[in-house]
Each structure stands twice: as C-alpha cells, then as structure tokens.
Design a protein around this motif. Structure first.
Motif, PDB file in Angstrom:
ATOM      1  N   ALA A  11       0.829  -1.207   0.000  1.00 13.66           N
ATOM      2  CA  ALA A  11       0.000   0.000   0.000  1.00 13.66           C
ATOM      3  C   ALA A  11       0.862   1.255   0.000  1.00 13.66           C
ATOM      4  O   ALA A  11       0.600   2.203  -0.751  1.00 13.66           O
ATOM      5  CB  ALA A  11      -0.939  -0.002   1.204  1.00 13.66           C
ATOM      6  N   ARG A  12       1.916   1.271   0.822  1.00 10.66           N
ATOM      7  CA  ARG A  12       2.817   2.432   0.851  1.00 10.66           C
ATOM      8  C   ARG A  12       3.535   2.587  -0.485  1.00 10.66           C
ATOM      9  O   ARG A  12       3.684   3.693  -0.996  1.00 10.66           O
ATOM     10  CB  ARG A  12       3.833   2.289   1.991  1.00 10.66           C
ATOM     11  CG  ARG A  12       3.274   2.660   3.341  1.00 10.66           C
ATOM     12  CD  ARG A  12       4.368   2.833   4.380  1.00 10.66           C
ATOM     13  NE  ARG A  12       5.198   1.645   4.527  1.00 10.66           N
ATOM     14  CZ  ARG A  12       4.984   0.662   5.393  1.00 10.66           C
ATOM     15  NH1 ARG A  12       3.944   0.734   6.209  1.00 10.66           N
ATOM     16  NH2 ARG A  12       5.777  -0.374   5.467  1.00 10.66           N
ATOM     17  N   PHE A  13       3.975   1.477  -1.047  1.00 13.05           N
ATOM     18  CA  PHE A  13       4.657   1.502  -2.337  1.00 13.05           C
ATOM     19  C   PHE A  13       3.742   2.074  -3.420  1.00 13.05           C
ATOM     20  O   PHE A  13       4.137   2.963  -4.169  1.00 13.05           O
ATOM     21  CB  PHE A  13       5.116   0.084  -2.707  1.00 13.05           C
ATOM     22  CG  PHE A  13       5.772  -0.001  -4.041  1.00 13.05           C
ATOM     23  CD1 PHE A  13       7.073   0.442  -4.223  1.00 13.05           C
ATOM     24  CD2 PHE A  13       5.108  -0.532  -5.125  1.00 13.05           C
ATOM     25  CE1 PHE A  13       7.689   0.363  -5.456  1.00 13.05           C
ATOM     26  CE2 PHE A  13       5.705  -0.626  -6.366  1.00 13.05           C
ATOM     27  CZ  PHE A  13       7.008  -0.166  -6.526  1.00 13.05           C
ATOM     28  N   LEU A  14       2.516   1.588  -3.494  1.00 13.48           N
ATOM     29  CA  LEU A  14       1.571   2.073  -4.501  1.00 13.48           C
ATOM     30  C   LEU A  14       1.254   3.555  -4.310  1.00 13.48           C
ATOM     31  O   LEU A  14       1.144   4.299  -5.285  1.00 13.48           O
ATOM     32  CB  LEU A  14       0.279   1.251  -4.467  1.00 13.48           C
ATOM     33  CG  LEU A  14       0.396  -0.182  -4.982  1.00 13.48           C
ATOM     34  CD1 LEU A  14      -0.888  -0.950  -4.705  1.00 13.48           C
ATOM     35  CD2 LEU A  14       0.724  -0.195  -6.463  1.00 13.48           C
ATOM     36  N   ALA A  73       4.020  -4.294  -6.546  1.00  8.59           N
ATOM     37  CA  ALA A  73       3.514  -4.283  -5.173  1.00  8.59           C
ATOM     38  C   ALA A  73       3.530  -5.687  -4.581  1.00  8.59           C
ATOM     39  O   ALA A  73       3.901  -5.873  -3.415  1.00  8.59           O
ATOM     40  CB  ALA A  73       2.105  -3.697  -5.126  1.00  8.59           C
ATOM     41  N   ILE A  74       3.161  -6.674  -5.371  1.00  4.98           N
ATOM     42  CA  ILE A  74       3.218  -8.058  -4.887  1.00  4.98           C
ATOM     43  C   ILE A  74       4.666  -8.454  -4.632  1.00  4.98           C
ATOM     44  O   ILE A  74       4.985  -9.081  -3.618  1.00  4.98           O
ATOM     45  CB  ILE A  74       2.541  -9.020  -5.892  1.00  4.98           C
ATOM     46  CG1 ILE A  74       1.053  -8.709  -6.005  1.00  4.98           C
ATOM     47  CG2 ILE A  74       2.747 -10.475  -5.451  1.00  4.98           C
ATOM     48  CD1 ILE A  74       0.357  -9.425  -7.165  1.00  4.98           C
ATOM     49  N   ARG A  85      15.136  -4.738  -4.108  1.00  4.96           N
ATOM     50  CA  ARG A  85      15.161  -6.144  -4.519  1.00  4.96           C
ATOM     51  C   ARG A  85      13.990  -6.458  -5.448  1.00  4.96           C
ATOM     52  O   ARG A  85      14.142  -7.163  -6.441  1.00  4.96           O
ATOM     53  CB  ARG A  85      15.126  -7.035  -3.283  1.00  4.96           C
ATOM     54  CG  ARG A  85      15.347  -8.484  -3.576  1.00  4.96           C
ATOM     55  CD  ARG A  85      15.517  -9.256  -2.286  1.00  4.96           C
ATOM     56  NE  ARG A  85      15.409 -10.674  -2.543  1.00  4.96           N
ATOM     57  CZ  ARG A  85      15.049 -11.561  -1.665  1.00  4.96           C
ATOM     58  NH1 ARG A  85      14.766 -11.189  -0.421  1.00  4.96           N
ATOM     59  NH2 ARG A  85      14.960 -12.822  -1.981  1.00  4.96           N
ATOM     60  N   ALA A  86      12.817  -5.924  -5.130  1.00  2.00           N
ATOM     61  CA  ALA A  86      11.635  -6.147  -5.975  1.00  2.00           C
ATOM     62  C   ALA A  86      11.829  -5.534  -7.364  1.00  2.00           C
ATOM     63  O   ALA A  86      11.491  -6.162  -8.377  1.00  2.00           O
ATOM     64  CB  ALA A  86      10.392  -5.565  -5.300  1.00  2.00           C
ATOM     65  N   VAL A  87      12.367  -4.325  -7.417  1.00  5.56           N
ATOM     66  CA  VAL A  87      12.606  -3.671  -8.706  1.00  5.56           C
ATOM     67  C   VAL A  87      13.661  -4.436  -9.490  1.00  5.56           C
ATOM     68  O   VAL A  87      13.507  -4.647 -10.694  1.00  5.56           O
ATOM     69  CB  VAL A  87      13.012  -2.190  -8.513  1.00  5.56           C
ATOM     70  CG1 VAL A  87      13.541  -1.583  -9.812  1.00  5.56           C
ATOM     71  CG2 VAL A  87      11.823  -1.386  -7.996  1.00  5.56           C
ATOM     72  N   PHE A  88      14.725  -4.874  -8.824  1.00  6.93           N
ATOM     73  CA  PHE A  88      15.753  -5.659  -9.514  1.00  6.93           C
ATOM     74  C   PHE A  88      15.125  -6.911 -10.117  1.00  6.93           C
ATOM     75  O   PHE A  88      15.356  -7.245 -11.278  1.00  6.93           O
ATOM     76  CB  PHE A  88      16.894  -6.044  -8.565  1.00  6.93           C
ATOM     77  CG  PHE A  88      17.950  -6.862  -9.244  1.00  6.93           C
ATOM     78  CD1 PHE A  88      18.974  -6.232  -9.929  1.00  6.93           C
ATOM     79  CD2 PHE A  88      17.892  -8.253  -9.226  1.00  6.93           C
ATOM     80  CE1 PHE A  88      19.939  -6.991 -10.592  1.00  6.93           C
ATOM     81  CE2 PHE A  88      18.847  -9.003  -9.885  1.00  6.93           C
ATOM     82  CZ  PHE A  88      19.865  -8.380 -10.576  1.00  6.93           C
TER      83      PHE A  88
END
Length: 128
Positions: A11-14, A73-74, A85-88
């Motif tokens: 939620a914070r990321f979005l 987000a997931i 890490r998620a973006v990578f």
C-alpha cells in the motif's frame, strides 16, 4: 523471495507511485523508482515518448503503470518490503516458467495477469 506478506508494504509503495493530488500513477515517480528514463517508460508502455510528460493520465500509459505497479507491489510484499530487490527482480530476473522473459517484458507485452498469478502461486508455496 520471502513468502511473508505485509499488505502495508504494498500500500505504501503504490501510494508513492501516485501523482500527488490526482487519481493516477505518476510517470516520473514510476521512472524514478525503476531507475529508467521517461523515454524508456514510454517504450515499455508503447506510447509516444512525449506522452509521459504531456499526457501523464493517458489511458494506455496508465494501463501499463497500473499493471506494472500491481506486479511490483506483490513483489515488494514477497521481499518483505525490500523495494530495491523487488525492482531488480522485476527488471532483470528471467522467469523460466513464463518463457524466460522478465516481469518487465511480460507486463509490457500485456501479460501482467500471468505474472501476478505466478507471484501469488509463489507466495502460497507453489513451485510451478
């Protein structure tokens, strides 16, 4: 990726990807998070290079941003909130179960639903 989900991370990321005071995703915030140019963003979204600045709420651009943001987000949830890490992972890791393409490539080709399903299966402990 860690299978412990915390929807607060997502939620914070979005929220950080949204245009302040508007009901759409910010192309500039998205470009910044992904460490790409707005021209590269336009290529991924398959829109004209000026669309990201002149028409940031354009439907086709927003469709891509929404799909990519939901996949990311997931991924942020699965990494325990580790956005880098998620973006990578999104940009660089080939998904062998999904034709060996990256999540970024799959989302750009309109296959975000398959990537979301893949991540949801991972979070449930499925191995493919």
């Amino acid at each position: 990726m860690n299978a412990v989900l915390n929807h607060d991370h997502a939620a914070r990321f979005l929220e950080e990807l949204r245009e302040p005071g508007a009901a759409y995703f910010s192309p500039s915030a998205f470009s910044s998070v992904l460490h790409i140019t707005t021209q590269r963003l336009a290529e991924l979204a398959k829109v004209h290079r000026t669309t990201t600045t002149r028409s940031p709420d354009a439907e086709k651009l927003q469709d891509f941003l929404r799909d990519a943001a939901n996949v990311l987000a997931i991924a942020v949830e699965l990494t325990g909130g580790d956005r880098q890490r998620a973006v990578f992972w999104f940009r660089n890791v080939p998904l062998l179960e999904l034709d060996g393409r990256t999540a970024e490539q799959l989302v750009a080709d309109g296959l975000a639903e398959g990537v979301r399903d893949y991540l949801i299966n991972l979070s449930a402990g499925a191995t493919g």
